[in-house]
Write a protein that holds these residues in place. Structure first.
Motif, short mmCIF file in Angstrom:
data_model
loop_
_atom_site.label_atom_id
_atom_site.label_comp_id
_atom_site.label_asym_id
_atom_site.label_seq_id
_atom_site.Cartn_x
_atom_site.Cartn_y
_atom_site.Cartn_z
N LEU A 1 75.95 3.41 34.34
CA LEU A 1 75.64 4.83 34.39
C LEU A 1 74.60 5.00 35.49
N VAL A 2 74.94 5.78 36.52
CA VAL A 2 74.02 5.98 37.62
C VAL A 2 73.56 7.44 37.62
N ILE A 3 72.27 7.66 37.81
CA ILE A 3 71.72 9.02 37.72
C ILE A 3 70.78 9.27 38.89
N ASN A 4 70.93 10.42 39.54
CA ASN A 4 69.94 10.80 40.54
C ASN A 4 69.23 12.07 40.12
N SER A 5 67.99 12.23 40.51
CA SER A 5 67.29 13.51 40.34
C SER A 5 67.01 14.08 41.72
N GLY A 6 66.64 15.38 41.76
CA GLY A 6 66.34 16.03 43.05
C GLY A 6 67.41 17.02 43.44
N VAL A 7 68.65 16.63 43.33
CA VAL A 7 69.79 17.50 43.66
C VAL A 7 70.77 17.43 42.49
N ALA A 8 71.20 18.61 41.99
CA ALA A 8 72.02 18.64 40.79
C ALA A 8 73.50 18.40 41.06
N ASN A 9 73.90 18.48 42.33
CA ASN A 9 75.32 18.41 42.68
C ASN A 9 76.15 19.37 41.82
N ALA A 10 75.66 20.61 41.71
CA ALA A 10 76.36 21.67 40.97
C ALA A 10 76.64 22.80 41.95
N ALA B 1 63.59 5.60 33.24
CA ALA B 1 63.23 6.89 32.65
C ALA B 1 62.45 7.76 33.65
N GLU B 2 61.72 7.12 34.54
CA GLU B 2 60.98 7.84 35.59
C GLU B 2 61.93 8.46 36.62
N GLY B 3 62.98 7.70 36.94
CA GLY B 3 63.90 8.13 38.00
C GLY B 3 64.69 9.38 37.69
N ILE B 4 64.77 9.75 36.40
CA ILE B 4 65.57 10.94 36.05
C ILE B 4 64.71 12.19 35.88
N MET B 5 63.39 12.06 36.04
CA MET B 5 62.50 13.22 35.84
C MET B 5 62.60 14.23 36.99
N THR B 6 62.49 15.52 36.65
CA THR B 6 62.34 16.54 37.71
C THR B 6 60.93 17.12 37.58
N THR B 7 60.81 18.28 36.93
CA THR B 7 59.46 18.83 36.72
C THR B 7 58.82 18.30 35.43
N ASP B 8 59.45 17.34 34.80
CA ASP B 8 58.86 16.71 33.62
C ASP B 8 57.47 16.18 33.97
N THR B 9 56.55 16.31 33.03
CA THR B 9 55.21 15.79 33.31
C THR B 9 54.96 14.44 32.65
N VAL C 1 78.30 9.05 35.87
CA VAL C 1 77.35 9.52 36.87
C VAL C 1 76.68 10.80 36.35
N ALA C 2 75.40 10.98 36.69
CA ALA C 2 74.69 12.20 36.29
C ALA C 2 73.74 12.60 37.41
N SER C 3 73.51 13.92 37.50
CA SER C 3 72.59 14.44 38.51
C SER C 3 71.75 15.54 37.89
N THR C 4 70.56 15.73 38.42
CA THR C 4 69.71 16.84 37.98
C THR C 4 68.81 17.25 39.13
N GLY C 5 68.59 18.56 39.27
CA GLY C 5 67.74 19.04 40.37
C GLY C 5 68.22 20.40 40.84
N VAL C 6 68.08 20.67 42.12
CA VAL C 6 68.45 21.97 42.68
C VAL C 6 69.97 22.14 42.67
N ILE C 7 70.42 23.33 42.31
CA ILE C 7 71.84 23.67 42.32
C ILE C 7 72.23 24.13 43.72
N GLY C 8 73.46 23.82 44.13
CA GLY C 8 74.00 24.40 45.36
C GLY C 8 73.68 23.63 46.62
N GLU C 9 73.06 22.49 46.49
CA GLU C 9 72.82 21.65 47.66
C GLU C 9 73.66 20.38 47.55
#
Lengths: 406, 406
Positions: free
Chosen positions: B71-80, B147-155, B110-118
Motif C-alpha cells: 500500500l503506497v500513500i502520498n500526501s501533498g496532492v490528492a490526485n482528485a 504515519a508521518e508521511g500521510i499527514m497533511t495539516t495534522d498536528t 494506492v492512496a493520496s491526500t492533499g490539494v484537489i485538482g493538481e
C-alpha cells in the motif's frame, strides 16, 4: 416596476416605528407595524422542530384569523426554548399591543430574535410597547426605525420598496428584514416583513409568497443553521384600491414579480451581511436533471466551510467546490461538469468536461478580490437552473459567535 | 486486550516506512506498507460522487484481487479531479511500487491526500517509491515514519496497536490514520490503514470493518465536508497463526472489539486534531426512537458552526445545541428533551423536559474551559444510544483554510 424610497410604511394604510426598550444594550430593540384598517395576512414559518414561542403563537393566530392589524417584534432575546412561560410571554406581547392600540389580541402577530433560552424582560417589553404605540408614523424615518429595531448582529438596515401599476392604480410593496447568523432558512426565512396595499385574494397572496420564498430566502445560507424563529409575513391592506385580484392573471404575475424582486434583493442583502462576511457568493447551477437536484448541489457548495474559507482567503481552490457538489445528494456525472468563476467583469473556466483547465492565476486573483464571487457549474444533464447566495467565512464569524451571549 | 507500543508494523509480517520525496515542502510525504507473504484485504471508500483517482483504482483492484501485498500513500496532492491523467498516474504508482518490490501491480493499493485538482509530480513520486522500497523495516520508528508521511495539516501522528489472545495465540492489530480538514466521513473515512496478523475469513473481516466504521470514523465531523479521497483499509496477514476464524464466534467478537477500540480511538484523535481545534466534543444522544434518528441529531449538533464557535468561545450557549437538534431530520419531541453538559469531572443540567434549568454559571464555565466537552441529550423516546465526536471552530480553522493552496 419602479424602485421607490421607503420600506414597510410605503404602502397605503401602514404605520410603523422602532424604539430602544432595554432588552438589548444600546440599540433599538422593539418595532411595531400597524394597519388600522386591517389586512389580509399570510405567513411562512421555520421548519425547525424546535419552534420559538412567537412562531407557535402566530401559527395559531393565523389559523383562526387572517385580518391582522399589528405586528410587534423584539430583538435581543429570541423567546425560544422557553417552555410554557415563553409561550405565555409571547401571548402577553399580543395582548399588551392589542390594549395599547385598542384592537383585539388575535389581530396582533409577534416575532422575536436574539439569544435562545432566555426569558423576555416582560416589564421592559410592556413599557416599550406602550411607548411605541404612541410613536407610530408613516414617514420614511419611521420605516427605517422599525427596520433598525429588528437587527441583531446585522451591520446594515435591510429595507426596500417598489411601486407597480395594477389596472391604472399605483400599488406599493414595502419590506424590512434581518439576518446575520443562524441563517439557513428552510420553508421560511429569517425575519422578513412585507407590506402592500394591493387588493388581492388571500389564497393568491399565499401562493405568490410561497413560490417566491422557495427561490429567495430559502436559497441563502450563512452558516447552515436553521433558526427556531424564522418567519416571513406578508400583510396586504387593500388600500391601493385596485380591482380585487382573484385569479392568476397578468396583474397577479406583475405583483408576484415585484414581490419576488423584493424577496430576492433582501435575501441577497442578508447573505452579504452574514456574520463576519466580506464577500457575497452567488452559486449558479445549470443543466440539472431536476430543480431539486440543482438546489441540493447549490446549497452544498454554499454551505461548505472549506469553500467559504477559501473565498475569504481569495484562493481559487476550486477542488473544494467540486468536492462539495460531490457529497451533496444531487445527481450529476462528475465527468461531464463545466465549472467557472466570475465577478461582474471577468470569467475564468476552471473545469471543462470534468477535467481541470489551465487558467490565468492573475485573472483568478482579480476575480477572487471582488466583493461578489459567482460560481457557475454546468451539469449538462437537464434544463433546470437554480441560483443561491451565501457569504465567505472569516475570522470575524468566529469572533462574533464565540461570545454571542456576552 | 492490551495496548502495545507501535502501529502498522506491529502485527507479524508487516514492514513500513515513510520518507520525504518532494511532493510537499519540508515534510515526509510518501509512505509504504508491505507484507511479503500477502494479506486478505478489505476496504471502504468515500461516498462522494467525485472520487479521487486512487479511490477508483483501489475499488477496481479489490474487485478482482484481495491478496494485497503493498500500500503506497502520498500526501501533498490528492490526485482528485484530475481526469484521465490522474487515473493513469494512480495506476502508475501501483506499477512503480510493484516493480520496486518485485510484485504485481494489482497486488498494490494506492492512496493520496492533499490539494484537489493538481497533478502528481510523477518524477519525484517514482524516485521516492524506489528509494522508499529499499528502506522498509518493522521497528517502531519505521511505523512512525509511515504515519508521518500521510499527514497533511495534522498536528500529531495518529497510530496505535493492541494485542489480543485468540485461542492461546497472541494476535496484534496496528493502525495509522490522518485527518485534519475536509473531515466528515460517510461510509468510509479519511485515510486510515489497519494491519493485523489474524487469520480470518475475508467476509468476516469485511463485516467487522464495516460495522466498526459506521460507529467510529463515520461518527466524526470536523467541518461537514466529505472528502473525495476517504478510505479505510484493513490488511490481515494471517501470520499470527491462530486457527482460521470463519464464523461469528467469541474470537470474532474479541477481534471486532479490539478493531473497534482502534477505530474509535483514531477517530477521536482525528476529531481532536481537526484544523484549528482546541477542544474535543463528544455528543451523546440517548433514548432515540431509532439509531438513524439518533445519528442525525448527533451529527447535526456536531456540525453546527454556531455550536462549534460557542464551544471555542467557552460560552454555554445551549440554545444553539437544541436548535441544531431541531433542524436535523431526526425525530424527537422538543418538549420531552433533557440536555446536559459535562467534562470528565462535573455535569450540569441545562434543560429538563424541554424547559430551561437554572444552572451555576461558575460550574458551566469550569466545564467549558476543559479540553473535552460532553454534550448529552436524552430524547426519552426509545432505547437507541449513539455517540459522535467533533471539535470546536476557532480562528485558526479560518486561518489554515483561507490559504491552504499556498
Amino acid at each position: 416596476m419602479k424602485l421607490i424610497k421607503g420600506g414597510v410604511i410605503s404602502p397605503k394604510g401602514f404605520m410603523a416605528s422602532g424604539i430602544y426598550s432595554g432588552v438589548k444594550r444600546k440599540r433599538k430593540d422593539l418595532s411595531l407595524i400597524y394597519c388600522k384598517g386591517g389586512t389580509t395576512t399570510v405567513g411562512m414559518f421555520t421548519t425547525n422542530k424546535v419552534k420559538a414561542a412567537p412562531v407557535l403563537v402566530n401559527e395559531e393566530t393565523l389559523n383562526k384569523n387572517n385580518n391582522i392589524k399589528a405586528l410587534v417584534i423584539n430583538s435581543g432575546v429570541a423567546n425560544a426554548c422557553t417552555g410554557k412561560k415563553g409561550y405565555e410571554d409571547a401571548k402577553e406581547m399580543t395582548k399588551i399591543t392589542g390594549q395599547s392600540l385598542n384592537i383585539k389580541s388575535n389581530e396582533v402577530l409577534v416575532a422575536s430574535t436574539g439569544v435562545i433560552g432566555e426569558f423576555l424582560p416582560m416589564d421592559k417589553i410592556e413599557e416599550g410597547i406602550k411607548k411605541l404605540s404612541k410613536e407610530l408614523g408613516n414617514s420614511i424615518d419611521h420605516g427605517k426605525w422599525a427596520a433598525e429595531g429588528i437587527m441583531t448582529t446585522d451591520t446594515f438596515i435591510k429595507e426596500m420598496a417598489v411601486e407597480i401599476n395594477i389596472g391604472g392604480v399605483p400599488i406599493k410593496i414595502g419590506a424590512m428584514a434581518k439576518g446575520s447568523g443562524m441563517i439557513h432558512p428552510n420553508m421560511a426565512t429569517m425575519l422578513s416583513f412585507v407590506t402592500t396595499d394591493i387588493n388581492m385574494d388571500k389564497e393568491l397572496l399565499n401562493k405568490a409568497l410561497k413560490e417566491s420564498v422557495e427561490d429567495s430566502y430559502n436559497m441563502i445560507s450563512v452558516d447552515g443553521d436553521t433558526s427556531t424563529n424564522d418567519m416571513v409575513i406578508l400583510m396586504a391592506s387593500g388600500q391601493g384600491k385596485n380591482d380585487l385580484i382573484n385569479n392568476e392573471d397578468e396583474d397577479y404575475k406583475k405583483f408576484k414579480d415585484a414581490l419576488h424582486l423584493i424577496n430576492t434583493t433582501l435575501a441577497k442583502k442578508i447573505a452579504k451581511d452574514g456574520e463576519g462576511a466580506t464577500k457575497l457568493i452567488e452559486v449558479q447551477v445549470k443543466g440539472a436533471i431536476s430543480k431539486d437536484d440543482g438546489k441540493k448541489i447549490c446549497k452544498s457548495i454554499l454551505m461548505s466551510n472549506l469553500v467559504k474559507t477559501a473565498i475569504y482567503g481569495e484562493d481559487p481552490n476550486w477542488g473544494r467546490i467540486i468536492a462539495a457538489a460531490g457529497y451533496s445528494k444531487g445527481n450529476f456525472n462528475p465527468h461531464k461538469v463545466d465549472l467557472s468563476l466570475s465577478n461582474s467583469e471577468e470569467e475564468i473556466e476552471l473545469m471543462k468536461d470534468g477535467t481541470p483547465c489551465i487558467f490565468h492565476e492573475k485573472t483568478a486573483k482579480k476575480i477572487m478580490e471582488s466583493d461578489l464571487i459567482i460560481i457557475s457549474i454546468d451539469l449538462k444533464e437537464g434544463n433546470n437552473h437554480v441560483k443561491g447566495w451565501g457569504c465567505d467565512f472569516s475570522h470575524d464569524y468566529v469572533k462574533i459567535n464565540a461570545s454571542y451571549r456576552s
